[in-house]
Every structure is written in C-alpha cells, then in structure tokens.
Design an enzyme around this catalytic site. Structure first.
Site, PDB file in Angstrom:
ATOM      1  CB  CYS A 183      -2.936 110.964  26.106  1.00  0.00           C
ATOM      2  SG  CYS A 183      -1.825 112.293  26.806  1.00  0.00           S
ATOM      3  CB  CYS A 187       3.392 112.948  37.639  1.00  0.00           C
ATOM      4  SG  CYS A 187       2.315 114.272  38.584  1.00  0.00           S
ATOM      5  CB  SER A 188       2.843 108.941  33.817  1.00  0.00           C
ATOM      6  OG  SER A 188       2.075 109.740  33.133  1.00  0.00           O
ATOM      7  CG  HIS A 237       1.702 108.280  29.383  1.00  0.00           C
ATOM      8  ND1 HIS A 237       0.951 107.644  28.315  1.00  0.00           N
ATOM      9  CD2 HIS A 237       0.676 109.492  29.507  1.00  0.00           C
ATOM     10  CE1 HIS A 237      -0.194 108.486  27.904  1.00  0.00           C
ATOM     11  NE2 HIS A 237      -0.140 109.550  28.692  1.00  0.00           N
TER      12      HIS A 237
END
Lengths: 414, 447
Positions: free
Chosen positions: A98, A231-232, A359
């Site tokens: 990421c 959470c994304s 994301h």
C-alpha cells in the site's frame, strides 16, 4: 541529516473518482471501468495541466497487485498510451504494497535528484473491486509475510493484524476513550469526504457517524477489536502528479505558483520477516516521520496539514503518536479535543483520507501528494483548509504492509 | 446402521425439480461436511441424483455448484479451521475451491434408477401425485438397500397409506420441506404410529444438521401447512364468488388479493401465493385432501376451470413467476384472469381497479405493510393497533379482512381439534416460519 541537493516541485495533481461501495452509482454486478481506464484518466488529466508535455523525461506507476486483481502486469508500458510524449522514454512500475504510490513519488524524486530527469509523471493506481472481499483479502495478504503469516492468518488477514494492534493498544492505554477516538476518526473522515465529490464516501448521508462507528466489534461476525467502520473500503481509483526540478517546471510551462515545493523526501523499510516489538506503536512510521521532519528542519508543531495513512482508524491514532503530535497513549484526547478536525490546529486528511476518500492501494501515496499540492496552491475547492505562516508545512505518511514500507513527504507553498 | 452411515449412500429421486434440487443442495453440503470431517477420512460418500431428464440433471449440477460455491465463500472462516492441517491450502480461494471440489465429487447424477443402487436413505421429491409416488418408489425399492429409509417430500399425501401400499413396515416418514428448501427454515415431519422410532429420531437429527426447524404433524391429508393454506385459499375464492354476486370476477378477485396482502399484512396476496405454489399443485393437493377427507367442501370449480385451461402459475426456469390467476410483468401483477371472459383483465387504476380500491376504503392510519414490519422488533404492537382499528372500521376492506382473519383462525383451531397439529403453537409456527406470516392464525386479533 541530508538535505535535498536541489529543489523539487510537485504540480499538475489529478484524481479520478475513488470508486466502490458507498458511491451511489456503484453496483457490484454492473460492469465497471478497468485498470487501464483509471491510469489513462488520471495521467491525461495531469498532463493536460502542463503547457509542454514534451518536457516530461520519465514516467513511474505505483501499483500493488494489478497482476492479480486485474491480470495485468507491466503497467509502466501503459504510460506512453496516456501520454505519447513518453514513448521511448524511461517508464517503470514500482511496488511496495500500500506504499506503492509513495514509492513511485520517491522514484521520481530520485530521478530528479540524480540529474537523470527534470520532469517525471507519477501515476498511482489500483482497481480492487474485480473480486469479492474474501478473494481480495487473499491478494492484499501479499503485503504480509506469506510464508510465515498467511496459513495461520484470518480470513480478513490485514484487518485482523490491525485488530490485534487495536487490542494491544486498548490493553496498554484503555479501551473506552480509544474506541471513542476511533469513532471520532471515522466521523471526521466521513464529514471531510462529504466536501469531496471524488470521494468514495461523498454520498454518505449517515446523520450520526459517531454513533455508527461505536458499533461494538464482534469477533463472530468480523473481528475482535475493530468493526467494519474502522476499516477503509475496497476502492478503484488512480491519482497522478508531476514532479519537476526548477528547470523542469519552466520547461513544462508551469508557473511556480501552481506548484508546491518538497521540503523533505523520506523512506524507511521495516523487516517483513519480523513481528512488531510493541504492537501499540508504529516504529517504522516513527522513523520515517522523524527523518522527514529533520530533513525539512521542521517540528510537529510546524505542521498545518497532515495526510495520514488511515487504512484503519487505529492506524490513524498510532500515526499521530509516531509523528509526535501526541504522546504515546494520548492520541485519543488529541482527537477528541478537535485538533485534527477540518477547522482544527492541524487538519488531518482534509479530503477524507483512506477511510473517507477511499484506498485504491497503489494510488494512495500519489493521492496524498496531489492533495497537498492542491491545498498549498489554493486549489482544493470545498476541501481547502487555511495553511498559515505559523504552521506552513504539509506532511504525508504512506504505509505499505503492517508498518513495513514507509514513505513520508513534507511540502510547503512556493 | 445410524444416520451418518446411511448418508454415506443416499439418493434423491426427482432431484432436478423445484423441491428436489433444493434438497439435493442441502444434502450435498451435509455430505461434503461429513466427508471432510475426521470421521469421514477414507470413506466414500455418494449422493445419487435421479431424474428423468439429462438436461435437467446438467442444470442441477450447475445450480448445486454455484450454490455450494456461494456457501463456501460465506463460511471461509470455518474452512480455514477445517483445512488447518492441509499445508497445501493457504489462501481463502484455495480452500473455497477445494471444498467445492470435494462437495461435487459426492454427486452421482443419473437418469436410471439403478444410479441409486444400494442407497440406504432415499429422499423422494417428485410431483404431488399419490399414484406416481407409489409407482416410482415401488421401482426404486428394487434398486436400493432392502433396509433403506424413505423420506418423502409430500405436502399432503398421508404417509400411512404410502407405507402400507409400498410395504415398507414403518421405514418411511413425511419430510416436508418448504419452498425453496435451501432457504426456508421450516420442515414439517410427519410420522405415523407405525414409523420406526429410530427413523423418527434420525429425521429430527437430520433436520437439525440441515439447519431446519421441525414442526411435527400428524398423518392427516394436507398436514398443517397445506391444511391451512388450501382452506385459506378456498375461503378467498369463495369470498370473491360471493362478492361478485353474479357480476364481474375481476374486481372481486382483485379485492380479495389486496385484502389478504395489505389488510392482513401478509407477504403476498393469497392469489399470488396460489400462483407461486402453482395452480396445478394447489389442485392436486386439494384432490388428495378431498379423497381422504370427503364431504368437507374441499373442492373448487374455479381452480378446476383454470387447471383445465392450463392457467397454471408456477415458475419459469429462471425463477420468474408464470402467469396464473394473476398476470405478471417484471414480478408485479398487472391483470387478473376472468374465467367467464376466458381472458385476463388488465389492471386499470383510472378505471375498475381504482373503483375497487375506492370501495375497499382506506387502510387504517399508520398502516405499514409486511415488508416494513418484518424486521421491526415492535411489530406485535403495530399489528395489535392495526387489527383493533380494523375491528371498529366500517370499510368494506376491514370487514372482508375481519371475516378472513376469523376464518383463518377457525381453520387453525380445527387443525388442532382434528389432531393434525399437536398444539396451536405448532400451527402458528408453520404459518410464521413456512409462510412468513408475521402472526399465527390462532391469535387474539379477531377481538
């Protein structure tokens, strides 16, 4: 501490819509644009902002797992399709989970600092809604240490790692205020995203996101210490930005006032083969933040805008402590006092961050730089925050894996 | 031989049909689970899927595969535990594929009854026709284990009769799944005084393993579910007949369908439910009940006429509703069949349906449809308020609804009195679980 041997600027920022569940127009069964569409849209939008694209010397794509999500590797070779001026010039794709987007910006900065280039197009991209969540979890687990961790890992591998970090943090510093602060983080992400038409949570109409985020975690349904709002989400999207030397800016035909200057470029690697010593701390994040601040000659109190890698709300809290804005264990009061709010002393993730904006893993590091450029050039539209002389710096933290690949930039207005 | 041993060699007869395919799916999952358990290591599990059409069996395999796949995806957490010792399976996707592969490997599709050779437990789910069932099970008996157990998915045919005619000596139970079997929680289990105690026990255990809620019913044609549904439907058609007073059918049928759905707060109108079940199936059940329970008015000319004219309802292969008493477009009813005209009459909100709605009158203030109440924890309060408003209303809709509610209650009470159900609670459990009613027919709402 090394200083930048020459000036580097960021300009021509561009984002696609960050797409996925949450957007009104998203429907899991309807066909969606593929990865190529996102690369081309972001790159073309960026290149269109410069007068002379021929001045671009190189291109870099940051991407994590297109080879699995999209069955498409070799993304560097798609840049000449987005910008014909890059044909027969150096292009490549870089990967650091990421943190891939941040690494792409690092690669561009290195090219400029080594005098191999004066202007570099950077694109970050990920298209993840091609598979259902349980398969996506397999793919994203590649950011962990497969041989050591995956077999015994959870169905939702990464959320579980951060659920454990959250559990360790509750244990060390108390659960109640931490849960409230995580809910506050979620609510701020949603409220900020509502000002950003490209954000995945732009349409979120929840009248009380703080209450929503206080939903008690349930290990049977999901995880022990965090809920889904911590959470994304799964996102498709791309961002692009151009890095240039002073000469490069002039060659591109971009006015300095339309660019922001890099005060620091920092990258640190943790050890993938080892677990964190203290799960209630982000050591590599602390290392990269201190390196970036030192290079910029800045203190945490000089920051007027922060872009933090909040793949999970707990990660956001831990990052504030790693940067030094809050003492260890004190992120909750920092947040609950409103210091990170849109109108706070140092707004955090003003466009929504990973939880609010979305994301698309490989895009995030590039998106953060693009957003800082927009803010520092006064082009952030409804998301614009005021960055005054007292706190002139904007800083980003982009993280790959569980505190393993860390990239941080400090920018200021020209 | 215990249940697990019998399930090692099982057969579904009529496996590709509407009910059979759901039963086949449930058993596939159960056999796969058994095969992958420590006790299942080294054993061969086989589930014979018998049906008349090769093409239908092909479709069945596709259906089972896609459903098992979905189920595996939704229970990856359990698969990660199940496959904890399999070093070759690391990712969620690998475990899902392995489970699906193992599940599919138990299936033995065949158009030949010999495909069920040696089966120790037989699930029968062919059309609801007593002669057909007897003929077929008689032939099945020649192929399967001489000591096999039979679970027949009948919704109306007395089990005692099948037992005697097939000379099974208590080796058969009624195992009445609700449609669709893979989704519906309810299972009516019908035993007789001759049923083997171990079979009865195994039936309860199997239902539990398949995730079903068992309501026991006694061996009287129609049992509880259809005992209520068929009479409920006959009431609606009879009420429509009285309502039209020799005039047009369309308005009267339309009104009864609306009253049963909206005023009674049910998931669908009674005519739509008959179409969903199938007019031909409704008629078959009615005939069986009439045969075993003569002189109880279990006959309906209206249904006979529709069946003879092939106005049958039921579902298309893609699951969409076929035209029956009502005509459907995109899942919504748009016309109603008038047996005197011999054709459908299109709904006309500016004409006759609007007039029928006006005659029914308004629903009580604060009315909320079934869909809005089904997940409401305070639905009982809402229903009590709704029905007490109906009791004092003078509107035609309210009067029809109260008459309907009282009839439904009387049907339920008779099922207990006649010994079909053991208790009012069992009747209510069947209607709330099997028909998704928000309240049982035996209630206090009638005042």
């Amino acid at each position: 501490m090394k200083k930048l041997r020459k000036k580097i600027f960021g300009c021509a920022p561009a984002h696609t819509v960050f797409f996925g569940p949450g957007r009104k127009e998203f429907h899991p069964k309807k066909p969606r644009p593929g990865i190529e569409h996102y690369i081309l849209e972001a790159a073309k939008d960026s290149v269109a902002q410069v007068k002379n694209p021929g001045a671009l010397d190189q291109g870099v794509v940051g991407n994590f797992m297109a080879a699995r999500f999209n069955r498409q590797a070799h993304l560097g070779a798609l840049l000449p399709e987005a910008c014909g001026e890059l044909l027969h010039k150096p292009c490549m794709r870089v990967e650091g989970a990421c943190g891939s987007g941040g690494l792409a910006v690092i690669a561009a900065a290195n090219a400029i600092l080594s005098d191999m280039a004066d202007a570099v197009l950077v694109v970050g991209v990920e298209v993840q809604n091609t598979v259902k969540a349980m398969y996506g979890a397999d793919i994203l687990a590649g950011a962990g240490h497969y041989s050591r961790q995956r077999k015994d890992g959870h169905v939702y591998f990464f959320p579980d790692l951060f659920s454990r970090r959250a559990g360790a943090y509750y244990e060390k510093y108390g659960r109640e205020d931490t849960r409230r602060a995580m809910a506050e983080w979620y609510a701020q992400a949603i409220e900020n995203a509502r000002r950003n038409p490209k954000a995945q949570e732009f349409h979120n109409a929840d009248p009380d996101p703080r209450a929503t985020a206080m939903t008690e975690p349930n290990a049977k349904a999901f995880l022990e210490h965090i809920n889904v709002f911590d959470c994304s989400k799964v996102s498709d999207g791309a961002s692009a930005v151009i890095l240039a030397s002073e000469e490069g800016l002039a060659n591109l035909g971009v006015a300095k006032s339309d660019a922001a200057e890099f005060a620091a470029v920092a990258q640190c690697e943790g050890n993938l083969a080892r677990d964190p010593e203290d799960p209630a701390r982000l050591d590599t994040t602390a290392a990269v933040a201190s390196k970036a601040l030192a290079m910029a000659g800045a203190k945490p109190s000089d920051l007027g805008l922060l872009e933090v890698h909040d793949c999970f709300t707990i990660t956001g809290l831990l990052a504030l402590e790693a940067i030094g804005l809050a003492e260890p264990g004190r992120a909750a009061p920092y947040l609950l006092d409103g210091k990170a709010r849109f109108d706070g002393e140092c707004p955090v993730n003003a466009t929504g961050g990973l939880i609010g904006f979305g994301h698309p893993t490989g895009a995030t590091g590039v998106r953060q730089v693009g957003d800082m450029v927009m803010q520092l050039t006064g082009k952030a539209l409804d998301c614009q925050v005021k960055i005054g002389d007292a706190r002139p710096y904007a800083m980003s933290i982009n993280m790959g894996g569980d505190d393993k690949t860390l990239v941080s930039f400090v920018l200021r207005a020209t | 031989m215990n249940l697990s041993e019998r399930l090692e060699n099982a057969a579904v007869i009529g496996a590709a049909g509407k009910m059979g395919s759901g039963i086949a799916l449930l058993l596939t999952k159960e056999l796969a689970r058994m095969k992958l358990s420590p006790e299942g290591q080294g054993k061969v599990y086989r589930l014979a899927l018998i049906d008349v059409s090769e093409k239908a069996l092909d479709g069945l395999l596709g259906y089972v595969r896609s459903q098992v796949h979905k189920m595996a995806e939704n229970s990856v957490g359990e698969l990660r535990v199940l496959f904890a010792d399999r070093a070759d399976l690391v990712e969620n996707g690998e475990m899902i594929e392995e489970f699906v592969g193992q599940a599919m490997s138990v299936l033995r599709p065949s158009t030949d009854l010999n495909g069920a050779a040696g089966a120790r437990i037989v699930f029968e789910a062919v059309f609801e026709d007593e002669d057909l069932k007897i003929d077929l099970l008689g032939r099945v008996r020649e192929h399967v284990d001489p000591d096999a157990w039979y679970m027949t998915n009948t919704s109306s045919i007395p089990i005692g009769g099948l037992d005697r005619k097939l000379e099974l000596n208590g080796r058969i139970v009624g195992f009445h799944f609700y449609n669709p079997p893979a989704v519906q929680k309810l299972l009516e289990m019908i035993t007789t005084y001759t049923t083997l105690p171990e079979l009865k026990e195994a039936g309860l255990e199997l239902a539990k393993r398949l995730g079903k809620k068992v309501v026991p019913a006694n061996d009287i044609a129609g049992f509880i579910g259809n005992g209520h549904f068929i009479r409920d439907g006959l009431h609606a058609i009879g009420a429509a007949e009285r309502l039209r007073e020799g005039g047009e059918w369309a308005g009267a049928l339309y009104k009864m369908n609306r009253v049963s759905q909206d005023w009674l707060v049910r998931p669908m109108g009674i005519l739509q439910l008959i179409d969903y079940v199938g007019v031909d199936v409704f008629r078959c059940i009615l005939e069986v009940m009439n045969r075993y329970l003569p002189d109880r008015g279990l006959h309906c000319d209206f249904i006979d006429i529709l069946a003879e004219r092939k106005i049958l309802g039921g579902q298309n292969p893609n699951g969409s509703q076929k035209d029956g008493i009502l005509r459907y477009e995109k899942g919504r009813s748009v016309a109603v069949y008038d047996p005197e005209r011999g054709d459908y009459v299109a709904f006309d909100p500016n004409g006759w349906t609007g007039e029928a709605d006006r005659q029914l009158g308004a629903l009580p203030d604060g009315f909320r449809p079934w869909k809005a109440l089904v997940r409401d924890r305070k639905k009982d309060e809402a229903l009590a308020a709704h029905f007490s408003a109906l009791r004092v209303s003078e509107s035609e809709g309210a009067k029809l609804a109260m008459e309907y509610l009282k009839t439904s209650k009387a049907i339920g009470e008779a099922l207990v009195k006649d010994g079909v159900a053991n208790s009012a609670g069992d009747v209510n459990a069947v209607l709330t679980n099997g028909f998704f009613h928000l309240y049982g027919p035996i209630n206090e709402y009638t005042g």
